[in-house]
Design a protein around this motif. Sequence first.
Motif, short mmCIF file in Angstrom:
data_model
loop_
_atom_site.label_atom_id
_atom_site.label_comp_id
_atom_site.label_asym_id
_atom_site.label_seq_id
_atom_site.Cartn_x
_atom_site.Cartn_y
_atom_site.Cartn_z
N ILE A 1 55.21 -5.87 -15.79
CA ILE A 1 55.06 -4.67 -16.39
C ILE A 1 55.08 -4.61 -17.92
N PHE A 2 55.59 -5.49 -18.54
CA PHE A 2 55.60 -5.68 -20.11
C PHE A 2 54.22 -6.44 -20.40
N LEU A 3 53.45 -7.11 -19.79
CA LEU A 3 52.23 -7.86 -19.97
C LEU A 3 51.16 -7.17 -20.14
N PHE A 4 50.90 -6.39 -19.23
CA PHE A 4 49.76 -5.27 -19.32
C PHE A 4 49.57 -4.51 -20.63
N PRO A 5 50.74 -3.51 -20.97
CA PRO A 5 50.72 -2.98 -22.09
C PRO A 5 50.35 -3.84 -23.19
N TRP A 6 51.05 -4.85 -23.45
CA TRP A 6 51.15 -6.11 -24.49
C TRP A 6 49.57 -6.54 -24.69
N ALA A 7 48.88 -6.56 -23.61
CA ALA A 7 47.49 -7.12 -23.47
C ALA A 7 46.66 -5.86 -24.39
N THR A 8 46.73 -4.69 -23.88
CA THR A 8 45.92 -3.73 -24.54
C THR A 8 46.38 -3.52 -26.06
N VAL A 9 47.41 -3.84 -26.18
CA VAL A 9 47.97 -3.52 -27.81
C VAL A 9 47.52 -4.89 -28.53
N PHE A 10 47.46 -6.03 -28.03
CA PHE A 10 46.92 -7.20 -28.65
C PHE A 10 45.61 -7.09 -28.95
#
Length: 154
Positions: free
Chosen positions: A109-118
Amino acid sequence: MPEATVRTSSAGVADVQLATDSSFHGSIQGSFQGYFHGYAVVGLLAVIGVLFVAVAFTAGRLLRPVVPTPEKLLTYECGVDPVGEGWAHTQVRYYVYAFLYVIFAVDSIFLFPWATVFAAPGFGGATLVEMFIFLGFLAVGLLYAWKKGVLEWT
């Protein structure tokens, strides 16, 4: 703006009266009506919801057949008739598997938003460091579970 008139009585006490304009008074009253109108709609919907539930429960109580039998009064647990005591032993490893699942579900769940912010400009370095710290905590937890033998299916 309303005008004030001051009258002094025979005892020397000043009496202040405001001369209110009818348009000023009407605009205040209109704004209060508009303000409370939203609450009235919410209140009306709440009353309708409560009435709907009350009518549904009452109709269910009046329309259902009531035929109590000894089989219906037994405790029902997972489709099996209860036998023995109420306490049963459960393997703790199932809780460990559930806990590991929750850890990796939170990770995904944390990886998907992180990928968009990155991917956004200007956030690369900071988000990359934060993600490696987060993944480091998960790796330490996974390594600990592996060393304890939790991940073995025996």
